[in-house]
Scaffold this motif. Structure first.
Motif, PDB file in Angstrom:
ATOM      1  N   ALA A  80       0.831  -1.195   0.000  1.00  0.00           N
ATOM      2  CA  ALA A  80       0.000   0.000   0.000  1.00  0.00           C
ATOM      3  C   ALA A  80       0.871   1.252   0.000  1.00  0.00           C
ATOM      4  CB  ALA A  80      -0.923  -0.017   1.219  1.00  0.00           C
ATOM      5  N   GLU A  81       1.964   1.179   0.718  1.00  0.00           N
ATOM      6  CA  GLU A  81       2.838   2.341   0.810  1.00  0.00           C
ATOM      7  C   GLU A  81       3.512   2.615  -0.532  1.00  0.00           C
ATOM      8  OE1 GLU A  81       5.535   1.864   4.070  1.00  0.00           O
ATOM      9  OE2 GLU A  81       6.495   3.776   3.579  1.00  0.00           O
ATOM     10  N   GLN A 140       1.105   4.300  -2.805  1.00  0.00           N
ATOM     11  CA  GLN A 140       0.958   5.733  -2.555  1.00  0.00           C
ATOM     12  C   GLN A 140       2.139   6.516  -3.105  1.00  0.00           C
ATOM     13  OE1 GLN A 140      -0.251   6.806   1.569  1.00  0.00           O
ATOM     14  NE2 GLN A 140      -0.502   4.608   1.788  1.00  0.00           N
ATOM     15  N   LYS A 141       3.327   5.982  -2.868  1.00  0.00           N
ATOM     16  CA  LYS A 141       4.524   6.685  -3.348  1.00  0.00           C
ATOM     17  C   LYS A 141       4.534   6.757  -4.865  1.00  0.00           C
ATOM     18  CE  LYS A 141       7.667   5.630   0.476  1.00  0.00           C
ATOM     19  NZ  LYS A 141       8.575   4.560   0.906  1.00  0.00           N
ATOM     20  N   VAL A 195       1.990   6.588  -6.971  1.00  0.00           N
ATOM     21  CA  VAL A 195       0.971   7.514  -7.474  1.00  0.00           C
ATOM     22  C   VAL A 195       1.450   8.950  -7.306  1.00  0.00           C
ATOM     23  CG1 VAL A 195      -1.364   8.389  -7.113  1.00  0.00           C
ATOM     24  CG2 VAL A 195      -0.958   5.937  -7.141  1.00  0.00           C
ATOM     25  N   LYS A 196       2.042   9.211  -6.152  1.00  0.00           N
ATOM     26  CA  LYS A 196       2.523  10.569  -5.901  1.00  0.00           C
ATOM     27  C   LYS A 196       3.604  10.951  -6.921  1.00  0.00           C
ATOM     28  CE  LYS A 196       4.025  13.632  -2.182  1.00  0.00           C
ATOM     29  NZ  LYS A 196       4.788  14.446  -3.115  1.00  0.00           N
ATOM     30  N   LEU A 215      -5.922  -3.164  -0.468  1.00  0.00           N
ATOM     31  CA  LEU A 215      -5.007  -2.168   0.088  1.00  0.00           C
ATOM     32  C   LEU A 215      -4.601  -2.494   1.521  1.00  0.00           C
ATOM     33  CD1 LEU A 215      -6.095   1.337  -1.241  1.00  0.00           C
ATOM     34  CD2 LEU A 215      -3.808   0.333  -1.322  1.00  0.00           C
ATOM     35  N   LEU A 266      -8.212   6.592   2.224  1.00  0.00           N
ATOM     36  CA  LEU A 266      -6.928   6.870   1.589  1.00  0.00           C
ATOM     37  C   LEU A 266      -7.128   7.232   0.118  1.00  0.00           C
ATOM     38  CD1 LEU A 266      -3.794   6.811   1.593  1.00  0.00           C
ATOM     39  CD2 LEU A 266      -3.977   4.448   0.825  1.00  0.00           C
ATOM     40  N   LEU A 267      -7.875   6.388  -0.588  1.00  0.00           N
ATOM     41  CA  LEU A 267      -8.059   6.606  -2.024  1.00  0.00           C
ATOM     42  C   LEU A 267      -8.706   7.950  -2.301  1.00  0.00           C
ATOM     43  CD1 LEU A 267      -9.254   3.059  -3.095  1.00  0.00           C
ATOM     44  CD2 LEU A 267      -7.137   4.181  -3.815  1.00  0.00           C
ATOM     45  N   MET A 282      -6.209  10.815  -2.046  1.00  0.00           N
ATOM     46  CA  MET A 282      -4.983  10.845  -2.856  1.00  0.00           C
ATOM     47  C   MET A 282      -5.116  11.760  -4.067  1.00  0.00           C
ATOM     48  SD  MET A 282      -3.856   6.859  -2.763  1.00  0.00           S
ATOM     49  CE  MET A 282      -2.447   6.924  -3.844  1.00  0.00           C
ATOM     50  N   GLU A 293      -1.095  -4.289   1.587  1.00  0.00           N
ATOM     51  CA  GLU A 293      -0.184  -3.866   2.645  1.00  0.00           C
ATOM     52  C   GLU A 293       0.818  -4.961   2.988  1.00  0.00           C
ATOM     53  OE1 GLU A 293      -0.703  -1.214   6.604  1.00  0.00           O
ATOM     54  OE2 GLU A 293      -1.863  -3.043   6.472  1.00  0.00           O
TER      55      GLU A 293
END
Lengths: 298, 301, 422
Positions: free
Chosen positions: C177-178, C181-182, C184-185, C216, C242-243, C246, C299
């Motif tokens: 999951a982390e 996020q990274k 996508v960022k 996730l 979270l989603l 984002m 995760e």
């Protein structure tokens, strides 16, 4: 007049037989495919009815649930919004367009008339194809033009945003609705007795006075007719919703017409859907009644 | 003073004409976009910057549309014999067009026929129950078809008409708007003329065909065009009642095309063009009668 | 006078030409007519391919005449539902257990296919598939043909340029999951405004959004017994929160799965949540970049992919001969030794029993077979499924419009469980 009030019994009988004989073909279709299903609709609305199962009588259960169903109430609200917004807008807009174009030269006037009629003939399904693309969130023309002209700085998800979706539907509905009123108003305005207008102008009436006192009076029957057909039209708005938003986002474009379809074929609740139909039918019948009372009193 | 108001109104008129011209462009745009889009390459149609005029004209979209599905050109069944004749196999879209034409023409003829007689009777015959029938008609006129969706579907099913074009035609004919329209026209038939015909020994039918019908003819014309265009563009009944590929109508076919190929805009545009162009041609040819017809309907109403 | 002509024409037209009236007629002769309605399962939605298979069938069984209709995922269900009410349900439908078993099967509309499920068949077909094809009482309403794992996919070129490839394990195709996020960022910061879309305009491809949310943080959609919806678990709420927070992930209520795939393929979106091998095959000519199929981020790095199982179901239309003919057809398509390979290949998915490697030398299929190991529970057989999935995308729409996640999810679970209890 007087002989009518003194119609003999024999004459009444003859008129009745002839009347119904002439009405017969039409009545077969009307009763067979409108009234009979309507009666069925009323009956089923008292049942819990679903696919492939015996119906269970539940009295007013469906109706009671209906008025506690947030989605139904929302759909009712949206339906009212669509009708209340589109009917006056269509009337005013088409009157304005007609008042301008009926003064133009013949061919020019008919070109305009034709163009405004195009979306009506093109048909909702074909028109929807283009609108869907125009409203597209990622490459639609509204976002493209909006951004190019600096009107918006971020893409707007027209059909996917609760704030805009219903507005977009109404906009498309308007483009497919004004064609006929414009045709009607143009000819109504052309038929206005010019000598009356000129006489009023000589008397020093302003343009506005001229319009209200003379033209408006003469186009009133046309306006009433337009009100009726536009109301019918707005209630029939189904294809746009089914093809563009399926009632979403978050039920913001659900209308009763679409919700009935949804209830029947997504949720399999026929009785409940029919109860909605009955409520809608009653509402529409009352509305039509009022419109005709108004029309007659004028 | 007068001069000033004239320049004022001139400015207003020029301004209005400009605004209306812009609006007209907006109204014509969807059709323009359908037709040009149907000739664009898929690259051009999906380009992030809209291509206002096709740089390259291709017929690939139409080829795809016509090669996608096939259906016999016609299937004529002889009732109760179990025999049927199927026509040559053609692209399904052609069959859809044929179905649509058939549906629109038959709906139009049946509607005009039933409504002309019924409207005349309602206007001119003083029969018992007339006002009840008329009230029913007025109330039912604005009724959306969705209301009777389920009962109608079940009715068509028990009549074995589900998935036939008749399931679409019959409710269109049943819709009482036509009767209402003709009734408004019929009000204008002078009673004396009918009386005179009667004195001359004409029977009811003769009175209708010789006296009344010529007078309501413009109304019937208007109704014919109105019904034709309405049934051509109707979508809901078709969606509910038709299912097999060879029984679809063109608007339903296009809607399905769109659902199956949400991605292929060129193909969808080609379908939309095929649906829209014939009816627009009909409209343009009959434009004069058409505007006359709907206008008369309203003025009398 | 003219009126008469018009009238005569009208009557003539309506009586003589009874176009389409064929369906009324009773069938005669020695042949049995059956109808097959297929959803677009790979090339089973393509008439050229299906016609070929039908002609194979007719070589063996000339006495059965099969007519095919092609459905789509947007309107297909409505189309079948209206046909059922219209009294003309198809004989055979090609789809998955969520429709055949949980929906029409549960409504008593389907024929019991137990005679196709011989001991031999039960032996050969994978257990998880077998259990998905029957209802709680052990009645089989589906005979399966093929299966796949629904994955997601990323635009490898964009990820590479944005330096986001470091967050994924190209070997196992997994990410945490982390990492997600990274990644996508990174892609968003790189200038890709739309990274992914949680599409929710309708039900098309909705398994993708569920898999994303469930994976996730390790939530589940239903309980293991498939009797109750558990989407309101802490893990799921966390994932949805979270989603929705984002940047680069849009909750888009104007598109469904099919639109999302298109937007991914034309480069508008950098990842697709509605993906499997068939998408890559079907879009091969439109793709101007490298597609990297991925498992959904999890995760714990152990994704549970939602499987798709497709097979045949038979509507019980009250005609024993048609039901038998339909079974013959299914038996041929799914059990005939040479045909079954072709039938499965047409779907572009994998067989539900061991047929050896039918995709020998096919790199793409080999690549995608990596994901079979991540296949999770097939939960789409809970009662009230049709209503629950409607409520699901409606819930996503609510969240997308800024509704409180916990409240929206609770409402969803209440609606869905009420439907399941019926």
């Amino acid at each position: 007049m007087s002989n009518k009030s003194r119609m003999s019994k024999a004459l009444v009988r003859r008129e009745t037989i002839a009347g119904y004989a002439f009405m017969l073909p039409s009545l077969i279709f009307f009763f067979g495919f409108v009234i009979y299903p309507m009666v069925q609709c009323v009956i089923t609305s008292f049942f819990d009815s679903t696919m492939n199962r015996e119906d269970i009588f539940i009295g007013f259960g469906n109706y009671i649930e209906l008025f506690q169903d947030k989605v139904f109430l929302g759909a009712l609200r949206n339906t009212v919004i669509i009708v209340v917004v589109s009917v006056p807008v269509v009337c005013v807009f088409s009157l304005w367009v007609s008042s301008v174009i009926h003064n133009l030269s013949g061919p020019l006037c008919s070109i305009f008339r034709c163009i405004f009629y195009l979306p009506v003939v093109t048909g909702s399904v074909a028109v929807t194809v283009v609108w869907k693309w125009m409203f597209n969130n990622y490459y639609g023309i509204f976002n493209y033009v909006g951004k190019a002209t600096g009107l918006i700085d971020q893409n707007i998800n027209w059909l996917g945003d609760e704030r805009y979706a219903l507005g977009c539907i109404i906009l498309i509905l308007l483009t497919t609705s004004v064609g006929q009123p414009i045709v009607l108003y143009v000819s109504a305005l052309n038929n206005v007795d010019q000598s009356l207008v000129e006489a009023a102008e000589v008397d020093g009436a302003t343009k506005l006075q001229c319009f209200w006192k003379i033209k408006w009076q003469q186009i009133k029957p046309t306006t009433l007719y337009i009100l009726v057909i536009t109301t019918i039209n707005s209630f029939q708005c189904f294809a746009l919703i089914q093809l563009l938003t399926s009632g979403g986002p978050n039920h913001s474009t659900d209308t009763i017409m679409y919700y009935i379809y949804h209830t029947a074929f997504k949720l399999y609740r026929y009785g409940y859907g029919n109860a909605m139909g009955v409520v809608l039918a009653i509402a529409i019948a009352i509305l039509s009644g009022i419109q005709f009372k108004v029309a007659q009193s004028d | 003073m007068k001069k000033k108001s004239n320049t004022g109104s001139k400015v207003y008129r020029v301004f209005s004409v400009i605004v209306i011209t812009l609006l007209a462009i907006g109204f014509a745009f969807p059709l323009y976009w359908i037709i040009t889009g149907s000739f664009k390459t898929s690259m051009a149609i999906n380009a992030p910057t809209p291509q206002w005029w096709p740089q390259e004209w291709v017929s690939a979209n139409y080829q795809k549309l016509f090669s996608r599905q096939t259906a016999p050109l016609w299937e004529i069944g002889i009732p109760f014999t179990g025999k049927s004749f199927a026509g040559p196999v053609v692209p399904a879209a052609i069959r859809w067009l044929l179905n649509t034409i058939f549906m629109a023409v038959v709906s139009m003829l049946l509607t005009c026929f039933t409504a002309a007689m019924a409207g005349y009777a309602l206007a001119k015959k003083r029969f018992i129950g007339r006002s009840v029938v008329f009230t029913l008609i007025v109330c039912a006129m604005a009724l959306p078809k969705q209301v009777i969706l389920i009962p109608l579907l079940r009715e068509m099913s028990s009549l074995h008409l589900y998935n036939t074009i008749w399931a679409v035609i019959l409710p269109i004919v049943g819709w009482p708007f036509g009767v209402f329209l003709i009734k408004q026209f019929g009000e204008g038939i002078p009673g004396e003329m009918m009386e005179a015909a009667k004195i001359d020994g004409a029977n009811e039918w003769k009175t209708f065909t010789a006296i009344a019908y010529p007078m309501i003819k413009p109304g019937v014309g208007a109704l014919a065009i109105f019904t034709f265009i309405n049934s051509w563009n109707d979508y809901f009944m078709q969606l509910i009642m038709l299912s097999s590929t060879s029984n679809l109508t063109i608007s339903l076919g296009i809607a399905k095309l769109q659902a199956e190929n949400a991605t292929d805009f060129g193909l969808i545009m080609a379908g939309a063009a095929l649906a829209a162009v014939p009816i627009i041609v009909v409209f343009l040819i009959f434009q004069k009668y058409f505007t006359k017809g709907i206008t008369m309907g309203a003025v009398k109403g | 006078m003219k009126f008469r002509k018009v009238m005569a024409l009208a009557l003539a037209a309506s009586m003589a030409v009874s176009l389409n009236a064929v369906s009324v007629l009773a069938e005669g002769g020695d042949t049995t007519d059956i109808t097959l309605w297929t959803y677009p399962v790979g090339s089973w939605g393509d008439s050229a391919v299906v016609d070929q298979m039908i002609s194979n069938f007719n070589e063996a069984h000339p006495e059965i005449n099969v007519t095919v209709e092609y459905l789509d995922y947007t309107n297909g269900d409505d189309q079948i539902n209206t046909a059922i009410e219209g009294g003309q349900a198809p004989d055979i439908v090609l789809e998955g257990p969520e429709r055949l078993v949980a929906n029409w099967g549960a409504r008593g509309l389907m024929a019991d296919l137990s005679d196709l499920w011989t001991d031999e068949a039960k032996e050969a077909i994978y257990d998880s598939v077998e259990s998905a094809c029957q209802n709680n009482d052990g009645v089989f309403y589906e005979y399966p043909l093929c299966m796949t794992a629904h994955t997601m996919a990323i635009n490898k070129d964009i990820f590479e340029q944005a330096g986001a490839l470091q967050y994924i394990d190209e070997e196992t195709r997994t990410w945490t999951a982390e990492d997600f996020q990274k990644a996508v960022k990174a892609v968003y910061d790189f200038g890709q405004e739309n990274v992914g879309a949680v599409y929710c305009s309708g039900q098309g491809g909705d398994q993708g959004t569920r898999a994303l949310v469930n994976n996730l943080f390790g939530g589940t959609f239903t309980n293991p017994e498939h009797t109750e919806y558990t989407a309101n678990s802490e893990e799921n709420i966390k994932a949805l929160e979270l989603l929705s927070s984002m940047d680069g992930i849009n909750f888009d209520a104007s598109i469904a799965g099919g639109d999302e795939i298109n937007l991914f393929c034309n480069g508008t979106l950098a990842m697709a949540f509605c993906w499997n091998v068939a998408q890559e095959k079907n879009n091969a000519e439109n793709l101007s970049f490298d597609v990297l199929p991925m498992a959904f981020p999890a995760e714990d790095g152990k994704p549970q992919l939602c499987g798709g199982i497709w097979g045949f179901g038979v509507f019980d239309n009250g005609d024993e001969a048609k039901v038998e003919a339909s079974k013959t057809f299914i038996d041929f398509m799914a059990n005939d030794e040479t045909q079954v390979v072709e039938s499965v290949k047409a779907s572009s998915y994998w067989p539900v029993k061991d047929l050896g490697n039918i995709y020998e030398g096919d790199d793409l299929m080999t690549e995608y077979s990596t994901f079979i190991q991540y296949m999770g529970d097939y939960y789409q057989v809970v009662g009230g499924w049709a209503e629950a999935r409607t409520a699901w995308w409606n819930m996503l729409q609510q969240i997308g419009s800024g509704a409180d996640v916990t409240e929206a999810v609770e409402e969803f679970v209440t609606t869905a469980n009420a439907a399941a209890a019926k």
